[in-house]
Design a protein around this motif. Structure first.
Motif, mmCIF file in Angstrom:
data_model
loop_
_atom_site.group_PDB
_atom_site.id
_atom_site.type_symbol
_atom_site.label_atom_id
_atom_site.label_comp_id
_atom_site.label_asym_id
_atom_site.label_seq_id
_atom_site.Cartn_x
_atom_site.Cartn_y
_atom_site.Cartn_z
ATOM 1 N N ASP A 164 23.496 4.935 -7.251
ATOM 2 C CA ASP A 164 22.219 5.419 -7.793
ATOM 3 C C ASP A 164 21.001 4.867 -7.053
ATOM 4 O OD1 ASP A 164 20.852 7.060 -9.733
ATOM 5 O OD2 ASP A 164 20.184 5.183 -10.659
ATOM 6 N N PHE A 165 21.196 3.823 -6.269
ATOM 7 C CA PHE A 165 20.079 3.280 -5.491
ATOM 8 C C PHE A 165 19.480 4.353 -4.589
ATOM 9 C CE2 PHE A 165 18.353 0.713 -1.907
ATOM 10 C CZ PHE A 165 17.433 -0.046 -2.624
ATOM 11 N N THR A 166 20.284 5.338 -4.191
ATOM 12 C CA THR A 166 19.763 6.398 -3.324
ATOM 13 C C THR A 166 18.735 7.265 -4.043
ATOM 14 O OG1 THR A 166 21.592 7.915 -3.809
ATOM 15 C CG2 THR A 166 21.832 6.468 -1.875
ATOM 16 N N SER A 167 18.764 7.290 -5.361
ATOM 17 C CA SER A 167 17.714 8.030 -6.091
ATOM 18 C C SER A 167 16.357 7.411 -5.802
ATOM 19 C CB SER A 167 17.981 8.010 -7.593
ATOM 20 O OG SER A 167 19.183 8.686 -7.879
ATOM 21 N N TRP A 168 16.331 6.089 -5.730
ATOM 22 C CA TRP A 168 15.064 5.426 -5.396
ATOM 23 C C TRP A 168 14.728 5.603 -3.917
ATOM 24 C CZ3 TRP A 168 13.758 1.324 -2.140
ATOM 25 C CH2 TRP A 168 12.406 0.982 -2.192
ATOM 26 N N THR A 169 15.692 5.415 -3.031
ATOM 27 C CA THR A 169 15.375 5.535 -1.606
ATOM 28 C C THR A 169 14.945 6.957 -1.249
ATOM 29 O OG1 THR A 169 17.709 5.853 -0.978
ATOM 30 C CG2 THR A 169 16.819 3.600 -0.854
ATOM 31 N N ASP A 170 15.389 7.942 -2.007
ATOM 32 C CA ASP A 170 14.932 9.318 -1.757
ATOM 33 C C ASP A 170 13.420 9.448 -1.933
ATOM 34 O OD1 ASP A 170 17.435 10.271 -1.094
ATOM 35 O OD2 ASP A 170 17.827 11.175 -3.055
ATOM 36 N N THR A 171 12.820 8.599 -2.753
ATOM 37 C CA THR A 171 11.367 8.653 -2.942
ATOM 38 C C THR A 171 10.631 8.202 -1.681
ATOM 39 O OG1 THR A 171 11.102 6.411 -3.835
ATOM 40 C CG2 THR A 171 11.628 8.177 -5.423
ATOM 41 N N LEU A 172 11.334 7.521 -0.784
ATOM 42 C CA LEU A 172 10.700 7.031 0.447
ATOM 43 C C LEU A 172 10.425 8.159 1.446
ATOM 44 C CD1 LEU A 172 12.681 3.701 0.911
ATOM 45 C CD2 LEU A 172 10.430 4.037 -0.133
ATOM 46 N N PRO A 224 5.730 -3.551 9.439
ATOM 47 C CA PRO A 224 6.541 -4.644 8.875
ATOM 48 C C PRO A 224 6.119 -4.940 7.429
ATOM 49 C CG PRO A 224 5.761 -5.204 11.070
ATOM 50 C CD PRO A 224 5.040 -3.946 10.669
ATOM 51 N N ILE A 225 7.085 -5.276 6.600
ATOM 52 C CA ILE A 225 6.774 -5.554 5.192
ATOM 53 C C ILE A 225 5.960 -6.835 5.043
ATOM 54 C CG2 ILE A 225 8.698 -4.263 4.218
ATOM 55 C CD1 ILE A 225 10.114 -7.047 3.956
ATOM 56 N N ALA A 226 6.031 -7.694 6.041
ATOM 57 C CA ALA A 226 5.244 -8.933 6.110
ATOM 58 C C ALA A 226 5.297 -9.404 7.559
ATOM 59 C CB ALA A 226 5.810 -9.993 5.167
ATOM 60 N N GLU A 227 4.480 -10.368 7.881
ATOM 61 C CA GLU A 227 4.434 -10.907 9.242
ATOM 62 C C GLU A 227 5.821 -11.376 9.683
ATOM 63 O OE1 GLU A 227 2.797 -11.865 12.841
ATOM 64 O OE2 GLU A 227 1.642 -11.025 11.169
ATOM 65 N N LYS A 232 8.585 -9.750 9.706
ATOM 66 C CA LYS A 232 9.686 -9.159 8.924
ATOM 67 C C LYS A 232 9.972 -7.740 9.397
ATOM 68 C CE LYS A 232 10.252 -12.550 5.937
ATOM 69 N NZ LYS A 232 11.507 -13.228 5.739
ATOM 70 N N ALA A 233 11.012 -7.141 8.847
ATOM 71 C CA ALA A 233 11.434 -5.791 9.201
ATOM 72 C C ALA A 233 10.494 -4.744 8.610
ATOM 73 C CB ALA A 233 12.859 -5.555 8.692
ATOM 74 N N THR A 234 10.571 -3.548 9.189
ATOM 75 C CA THR A 234 9.853 -2.394 8.649
ATOM 76 C C THR A 234 10.706 -1.743 7.568
ATOM 77 O OG1 THR A 234 10.831 -0.810 10.180
ATOM 78 C CG2 THR A 234 8.826 -1.968 10.929
ATOM 79 N N ILE A 235 10.125 -0.799 6.836
ATOM 80 C CA ILE A 235 10.907 -0.063 5.836
ATOM 81 C C ILE A 235 12.078 0.636 6.520
ATOM 82 C CG2 ILE A 235 10.891 1.803 4.143
ATOM 83 C CD1 ILE A 235 7.918 1.157 3.626
ATOM 84 N N GLY A 236 11.802 1.284 7.650
ATOM 85 C CA GLY A 236 12.870 1.972 8.373
ATOM 86 C C GLY A 236 13.981 1.033 8.798
ATOM 87 N N HIS A 254 16.581 -6.806 -3.813
ATOM 88 C CA HIS A 254 15.716 -7.708 -3.053
ATOM 89 C C HIS A 254 14.866 -6.890 -2.071
ATOM 90 C CE1 HIS A 254 14.390 -10.953 -0.423
ATOM 91 N NE2 HIS A 254 14.961 -10.311 0.591
ATOM 92 N N HIS A 255 15.516 -6.008 -1.333
ATOM 93 C CA HIS A 255 14.782 -5.198 -0.351
ATOM 94 C C HIS A 255 13.881 -4.175 -1.032
ATOM 95 C CE1 HIS A 255 16.341 -7.026 3.183
ATOM 96 N NE2 HIS A 255 17.601 -6.753 2.878
ATOM 97 N N LYS A 256 14.301 -3.641 -2.157
ATOM 98 C CA LYS A 256 13.445 -2.717 -2.915
ATOM 99 C C LYS A 256 12.151 -3.425 -3.320
ATOM 100 C CE LYS A 256 13.358 0.070 -7.147
ATOM 101 N NZ LYS A 256 14.157 0.504 -8.322
ATOM 102 N N GLY A 257 12.277 -4.657 -3.780
ATOM 103 C CA GLY A 257 11.091 -5.440 -4.150
ATOM 104 C C GLY A 257 10.162 -5.663 -2.972
ATOM 105 N N GLN A 258 10.728 -5.954 -1.811
ATOM 106 C CA GLN A 258 9.906 -6.148 -0.616
ATOM 107 C C GLN A 258 9.156 -4.867 -0.253
ATOM 108 O OE1 GLN A 258 13.117 -7.369 2.042
ATOM 109 N NE2 GLN A 258 12.157 -9.385 2.244
ATOM 110 N N ILE A 259 9.854 -3.745 -0.297
ATOM 111 C CA ILE A 259 9.241 -2.466 0.049
ATOM 112 C C ILE A 259 8.143 -2.117 -0.953
ATOM 113 C CG2 ILE A 259 9.665 0.015 0.232
ATOM 114 C CD1 ILE A 259 12.492 -0.770 1.388
ATOM 115 N N LEU A 260 8.430 -2.316 -2.239
ATOM 116 C CA LEU A 260 7.424 -2.004 -3.260
ATOM 117 C C LEU A 260 6.186 -2.867 -3.124
ATOM 118 C CD1 LEU A 260 9.686 -1.385 -6.386
ATOM 119 C CD2 LEU A 260 8.340 0.315 -5.083
ATOM 120 N N MET A 261 6.351 -4.125 -2.709
ATOM 121 C CA MET A 261 5.186 -4.995 -2.496
ATOM 122 C C MET A 261 4.294 -4.410 -1.400
ATOM 123 S SD MET A 261 6.501 -8.910 -3.002
ATOM 124 C CE MET A 261 5.086 -9.532 -2.134
ATOM 125 N N LEU A 262 4.909 -3.928 -0.320
ATOM 126 C CA LEU A 262 4.141 -3.315 0.751
ATOM 127 C C LEU A 262 3.449 -2.048 0.273
ATOM 128 C CD1 LEU A 262 3.288 -3.052 3.764
ATOM 129 C CD2 LEU A 262 5.399 -1.746 4.107
#
Length: 162
Positions: free
Chosen positions: A14-22, A33-36, A38-42, A150-158
Motif C-alpha cells: 500500500d505504500f505505493t498509494s502514497w508514492t503515486d502522489t509524487l 536533495p531533501i537536505a544538505e 542527502k539524496a533527492t526524492i528521485g 522514514h523516507h516518507k517523512g524525509q520527503i514530506l519535510m521537503l
C-alpha cells in the motif's frame, strides 16, 4: 510485540498509494536533495526500488535454496540506485517502475507464504540485533515498512517547506 501477517505484506504494498502522489511533485523538487548532502526524492524512490529488486532476485532465491541471506554493503548498493535516478529516467517512469517492482514482490510473497515465515540468517545473524526477533522474510518486510516511513517523512519535510 511485533505481529507479522499477510496484513504486513499488504501494508508494504500500500505504500505505493502514497508514492503515486509524487507524480504531482514539480520536477525541481524531485531533483532537489531533501537536505544538505542527502539524496533527492528521485534517488530515494530508486533506492527503495533497488532493495525490492534485491529481495526478488537475490534474497528469495537464497531462501528457497535454504541458504543464508547476505545484504550488500549499503553505501555502494545505494549509490547504484542513486546513479540510476540520475541517468535521465523520467520521474513518471521511475515511479511506475517502483510501483511494479513493489507489487511484484508482494504478489510473490503472498503466493509463497512458506518462504515468508521461514527462519533465516541475515549477514550471519539469526535474530535482529535491535529487537531479538528471529529473522524471516516477513520480519525483513516489517523493517522495510519502517524504512519506507522514514523516507516518507524525509520527503514530506521537503514538500512541506514549499
Amino acid at each position: 510485540m511485533i505481529i507479522l501477517s499477510d496484513e504486513t505484506l499488504l501494508q508494504y504494498k500500500d505504500f505505493t498509494s502514497w508514492t503515486d502522489t509524487l507524480h504531482n511533485v514539480q520536477l525541481s523538487l524531485w531533483l532537489q536533495p531533501i537536505a544538505e548532502g542527502k539524496a533527492t526524492i528521485g534517488e530515494i524512490i530508486s533506492h527503495l526500488k533497488g532493495w525490492d529488486s534485491y529481495l526478488i532476485t537475490t534474497v528469495i532465491p537464497a531462501i528457497k535454496r535454504g541458504e543464508a541471506v547476505f545484504f550488500p554493503e549499503f553505501d555502494s548498493f545505494n549509490e547504484i540506485a542513486y546513479e540510476y535516478a540520475r541517468s535521465g529516467i523520467s520521474k513518471e517512469h521511475l515511479l511506475d517502475e517502483f510501483r511494479q517492482t513493489r507489487h511484484q514482490l508482494v504478489e510473490i510473497l503472498l503466493a509463497e507464504t512458506d518462504i515468508t515465515t521461514k527462519h533465516m540468517t541475515v549477514n550471519g545473524e539469526s535474530n535482529s540485533p535491535s529487537t531479538g526477533t528471529p529473522y524471516s522474510l516477513l520480519y525483513i518486510i516489517h523493517e522495510f515498512i519502517e524504512h519506507d516511513n522514514h523516507h516518507k517523512g524525509q520527503i514530506l519535510m521537503l514538500l512541506n517547506q514549499v
